[in-house]
Design a protein around this motif. Structure first.
Motif, PDB file in Angstrom:
ATOM      1  N   TYR A  75      55.722 -15.460  51.395  1.00  0.00           N
ATOM      2  CA  TYR A  75      56.158 -16.821  51.730  1.00  0.00           C
ATOM      3  C   TYR A  75      55.971 -17.095  53.220  1.00  0.00           C
ATOM      4  O   TYR A  75      55.367 -18.097  53.608  1.00  0.00           O
ATOM      5  CB  TYR A  75      57.619 -16.990  51.331  1.00  0.00           C
ATOM      6  N   VAL A  76      56.480 -16.205  54.077  1.00  0.00           N
ATOM      7  CA  VAL A  76      56.389 -16.467  55.526  1.00  0.00           C
ATOM      8  C   VAL A  76      54.958 -16.323  56.044  1.00  0.00           C
ATOM      9  O   VAL A  76      54.575 -16.974  57.012  1.00  0.00           O
ATOM     10  CB  VAL A  76      57.351 -15.570  56.335  1.00  0.00           C
ATOM     11  N   ASP A  77      54.161 -15.490  55.385  1.00  0.00           N
ATOM     12  CA  ASP A  77      52.787 -15.274  55.848  1.00  0.00           C
ATOM     13  C   ASP A  77      51.807 -16.329  55.349  1.00  0.00           C
ATOM     14  O   ASP A  77      50.841 -16.666  56.041  1.00  0.00           O
ATOM     15  CB  ASP A  77      52.285 -13.893  55.409  1.00  0.00           C
ATOM     16  N   GLN A  78      52.051 -16.874  54.137  1.00  0.00           N
ATOM     17  CA  GLN A  78      51.043 -17.738  53.523  1.00  0.00           C
ATOM     18  C   GLN A  78      51.542 -19.108  53.062  1.00  0.00           C
ATOM     19  O   GLN A  78      50.779 -20.077  53.074  1.00  0.00           O
ATOM     20  CB  GLN A  78      50.422 -17.021  52.318  1.00  0.00           C
ATOM     21  N   LEU A  79      52.786 -19.199  52.634  1.00  0.00           N
ATOM     22  CA  LEU A  79      53.252 -20.421  51.979  1.00  0.00           C
ATOM     23  C   LEU A  79      54.104 -21.324  52.869  1.00  0.00           C
ATOM     24  O   LEU A  79      54.167 -22.532  52.650  1.00  0.00           O
ATOM     25  CB  LEU A  79      54.057 -20.064  50.722  1.00  0.00           C
ATOM     26  N   MET A  80      54.750 -20.766  53.842  1.00  0.00           N
ATOM     27  CA  MET A  80      55.735 -21.505  54.643  1.00  0.00           C
ATOM     28  C   MET A  80      55.079 -22.491  55.601  1.00  0.00           C
ATOM     29  O   MET A  80      54.077 -22.189  56.242  1.00  0.00           O
ATOM     30  CB  MET A  80      56.575 -20.502  55.450  1.00  0.00           C
ATOM     31  N   LYS A  81      55.669 -23.680  55.687  1.00  0.00           N
ATOM     32  CA  LYS A  81      55.304 -24.655  56.707  1.00  0.00           C
ATOM     33  C   LYS A  81      56.430 -24.721  57.716  1.00  0.00           C
ATOM     34  O   LYS A  81      57.576 -25.025  57.366  1.00  0.00           O
ATOM     35  CB  LYS A  81      55.076 -26.036  56.078  1.00  0.00           C
ATOM     36  N   VAL A  82      56.111 -24.420  58.966  1.00  0.00           N
ATOM     37  CA  VAL A  82      57.143 -24.376  60.007  1.00  0.00           C
ATOM     38  C   VAL A  82      57.712 -25.774  60.234  1.00  0.00           C
ATOM     39  O   VAL A  82      56.981 -26.749  60.381  1.00  0.00           O
ATOM     40  CB  VAL A  82      56.569 -23.818  61.324  1.00  0.00           C
ATOM     41  N   GLU A  83      59.039 -25.850  60.250  1.00  0.00           N
ATOM     42  CA  GLU A  83      59.737 -27.124  60.405  1.00  0.00           C
ATOM     43  C   GLU A  83      59.945 -27.433  61.885  1.00  0.00           C
ATOM     44  O   GLU A  83      60.537 -26.637  62.622  1.00  0.00           O
ATOM     45  CB  GLU A  83      61.096 -27.026  59.699  1.00  0.00           C
ATOM     46  N   LYS A  84      59.445 -28.573  62.336  1.00  0.00           N
ATOM     47  CA  LYS A  84      59.630 -28.968  63.734  1.00  0.00           C
ATOM     48  C   LYS A  84      61.022 -29.565  63.910  1.00  0.00           C
ATOM     49  O   LYS A  84      61.542 -30.245  63.027  1.00  0.00           O
ATOM     50  CB  LYS A  84      58.564 -29.987  64.148  1.00  0.00           C
ATOM     51  N   ILE A  85      61.611 -29.302  65.080  1.00  0.00           N
ATOM     52  CA  ILE A  85      62.950 -29.843  65.318  1.00  0.00           C
ATOM     53  C   ILE A  85      62.856 -31.340  65.585  1.00  0.00           C
ATOM     54  O   ILE A  85      61.855 -31.832  66.101  1.00  0.00           O
ATOM     55  CB  ILE A  85      63.663 -29.131  66.485  1.00  0.00           C
ATOM     56  N   ASN A  86      63.908 -32.057  65.240  1.00  0.00           N
ATOM     57  CA  ASN A  86      63.902 -33.506  65.464  1.00  0.00           C
ATOM     58  C   ASN A  86      64.461 -33.851  66.844  1.00  0.00           C
ATOM     59  O   ASN A  86      64.962 -32.995  67.574  1.00  0.00           O
ATOM     60  CB  ASN A  86      64.678 -34.235  64.357  1.00  0.00           C
ATOM     61  N   LYS A  87      64.401 -35.113  67.203  1.00  0.00           N
ATOM     62  CA  LYS A  87      64.806 -35.578  68.529  1.00  0.00           C
ATOM     63  C   LYS A  87      66.286 -35.339  68.797  1.00  0.00           C
ATOM     64  O   LYS A  87      66.689 -35.036  69.923  1.00  0.00           O
ATOM     65  CB  LYS A  87      64.489 -37.071  68.682  1.00  0.00           C
ATOM     66  N   VAL A  88      67.112 -35.496  67.758  1.00  0.00           N
ATOM     67  CA  VAL A  88      68.562 -35.311  67.927  1.00  0.00           C
ATOM     68  C   VAL A  88      68.860 -33.874  68.353  1.00  0.00           C
ATOM     69  O   VAL A  88      69.639 -33.624  69.291  1.00  0.00           O
ATOM     70  CB  VAL A  88      69.317 -35.649  66.622  1.00  0.00           C
ATOM     71  N   ILE A  89      68.239 -32.900  67.668  1.00  0.00           N
ATOM     72  CA  ILE A  89      68.447 -31.491  68.004  1.00  0.00           C
ATOM     73  C   ILE A  89      67.881 -31.191  69.390  1.00  0.00           C
ATOM     74  O   ILE A  89      68.493 -30.464  70.183  1.00  0.00           O
ATOM     75  CB  ILE A  89      67.808 -30.576  66.940  1.00  0.00           C
ATOM     76  N   GLU A  90      66.723 -31.763  69.702  1.00  0.00           N
ATOM     77  CA  GLU A  90      66.120 -31.555  71.017  1.00  0.00           C
ATOM     78  C   GLU A  90      67.055 -32.030  72.129  1.00  0.00           C
ATOM     79  O   GLU A  90      67.240 -31.351  73.142  1.00  0.00           O
ATOM     80  CB  GLU A  90      64.785 -32.300  71.096  1.00  0.00           C
ATOM     81  N   GLU A  91      67.662 -33.190  71.929  1.00  0.00           N
ATOM     82  CA  GLU A  91      68.602 -33.728  72.924  1.00  0.00           C
ATOM     83  C   GLU A  91      69.859 -32.864  73.013  1.00  0.00           C
ATOM     84  O   GLU A  91      70.414 -32.651  74.106  1.00  0.00           O
ATOM     85  CB  GLU A  91      68.971 -35.171  72.570  1.00  0.00           C
ATOM     86  N   THR A  92      70.316 -32.357  71.872  1.00  0.00           N
ATOM     87  CA  THR A  92      71.475 -31.460  71.852  1.00  0.00           C
ATOM     88  C   THR A  92      71.199 -30.211  72.679  1.00  0.00           C
ATOM     89  O   THR A  92      72.046 -29.773  73.473  1.00  0.00           O
ATOM     90  CB  THR A  92      71.827 -31.063  70.406  1.00  0.00           C
ATOM     91  N   ILE A  93      70.021 -29.632  72.497  1.00  0.00           N
ATOM     92  CA  ILE A  93      69.640 -28.429  73.246  1.00  0.00           C
ATOM     93  C   ILE A  93      69.595 -28.721  74.741  1.00  0.00           C
ATOM     94  O   ILE A  93      70.102 -27.940  75.561  1.00  0.00           O
ATOM     95  CB  ILE A  93      68.270 -27.894  72.747  1.00  0.00           C
ATOM     96  N   ASN A  94      69.009 -29.848  75.121  1.00  0.00           N
ATOM     97  CA  ASN A  94      68.922 -30.210  76.541  1.00  0.00           C
ATOM     98  C   ASN A  94      70.308 -30.313  77.175  1.00  0.00           C
ATOM     99  O   ASN A  94      70.530 -29.847  78.300  1.00  0.00           O
ATOM    100  CB  ASN A  94      68.179 -31.537  76.702  1.00  0.00           C
ATOM    101  N   LYS A  95      71.243 -30.916  76.461  1.00  0.00           N
ATOM    102  CA  LYS A  95      72.610 -31.069  76.975  1.00  0.00           C
ATOM    103  C   LYS A  95      73.302 -29.708  77.115  1.00  0.00           C
ATOM    104  O   LYS A  95      74.055 -29.473  78.065  1.00  0.00           O
ATOM    105  CB  LYS A  95      73.419 -31.974  76.049  1.00  0.00           C
TER     106      LYS A  95
END
Length: 344
Positions: A75-95
């Motif tokens: 699954y992790v080697d062939q099937l998985m699509k990496v999920e990008k973080i959204n803007k809300v989470i990005e702003e949370t991390i910055n804070k």
């Protein structure tokens, strides 16, 4: 759709469903919830094949199937699509980082907290390690008649203090002289290659100074090889109780006891590759204590050189795509914060 593609589509659906529900998956569930375009009977046959191939397992109390470690690996080697973080989470991390810019230890500690809060797994973060390639300066300082202090400073700002016992008092001028020789050796090569370089420079020292230098070099090497000065920040240890896989109190206790053993944690975080994301699933772990868990780690760097590692550990039924996406973002941001702290 060819047979292999069909099998992989069914396997992907089973993994996705089991990660979300923690419930063994049956053919009827797959037929109802996923648009596979085949009958429940065909799904059952394909699941039987997948079980025979080692991708599925049957719990004793259920007619459904669960993914094996082998299934998660494909699954992790062939099937998985990496999920990008959204803007809300990005702003949370910055804070979360705002108040910690400029203090390396606090940045690493905060990274562990962010990982745990955003994944609901147990997080780990390893501070920069002292290694021969990163030594910037060594200074010897008199303490008492029979003791001297050796201060080792790395290019990343890591400081290690070591007290050395000596047979007789040595004056400050001699210690300055030996410090200068050590720093010249650092400039020329790695500490691990001192034996090859040291003889070229010994002519500036008298016999007593040479003996002291020869005694100090193994101490420097021992200091670089041990984990005493390394910090491991951990968060969300009790998060493991949120997962049905760890409802067994004995199993949960074993997991929690692991976090009291610093050397094991350092080994866990140091077992991956030098760069990029590293995923170790269940039985792939070399340590018995984490053979029912998955570990996802990533390294942070300065000018292309690895300084330390961050990661999360949880059940093999982990949301791999979400965690990998978050780690990708965090390591990029962490690399920039480390650079601003140590260089800018």
């Amino acid at each position: 759709m060819d047979i292999r593609e069909r099998k992989m589509k069914i396997l992907h659906a089973i993994i996705k469903d089991y990660i979300a529900t923690a419930e063994p998956v049956g053919s009827r569930t797959l037929a109802k919830k996923y648009n596979l375009g085949i009958s429940p009977a065909t799904i059952r046959n394909e699941m039987a094949d997948l079980e025979e191939m080692g991708f599925l397992e049957q719990p004793h109390t259920s007619s459904g199937r669960v993914p094996s470690d082998k299934a998660y690996r494909i699954y992790v080697d062939q099937l998985m699509k990496v999920e990008k973080i959204n803007k809300v989470i990005e702003e949370t991390i910055n804070k979360e980082y705002e108040s910690h810019v400029g203090e390396l230890d606090k940045i690493i500690s905060q990274t562990s907290k962010i990982l745990s809060n955003l994944t609901n797994y147990t997080s780990l973060a390893l501070t920069p390690q002292l290694c021969s390639a990163s030594i910037k300066h060594i200074q010897l300082v008199p303490l008492q008649e029979d003791k001297i202090l050796m201060v080792i400073i790395s290019k990343e700002g890591v400081v290690r203090n070591v007290v050395i016992n000596i047979d007789k008092k040595i004056n400050s001028d001699t210690l300055i002289k030996i410090s200068n020789v050590l720093n010249e050796l650092i400039r020329r090569s790695s500490i691990l290659q001192f034996e090859q370089e040291v003889f070229d420079i010994l002519n500036v020292l008298n016999e007593e100074e040479r003996i002291l230098l020869r005694d100090i070099i193994p101490i420097i090497k021992d200091t670089l090889s041990n984990n005493d000065g390394i910090k491991v920040y951990t968060n969300g240890i009790t998060n493991i109780f949120n997962f049905p896989e760890f409802k067994d109190l004995e199993k949960a206790k074993e997991f929690i006891d692991l976090w009291e053993q610093k050397n094991i944690l350092v080994q866990l975080l140091s077992s991956g590759t030098d760069d990029g994301i590293n995923i170790t699933i269940g039985s792939e772990n070399k340590m018995d204590e984490v053979r029912e868990c998955s570990l996802i780690t990533a390294t942070y760097q300065l000018n292309g050189r690895t300084l330390g590692t961050i990661g999360v550990i949880g059940p093999t039924r982990m949301e791999y795509s979400r965690v990998v996406g978050l780690l990708n973002h965090l390591t990029g941001q962490l690399n920039e914060l480390v650079k601003r702290t140590l260089i800018d």
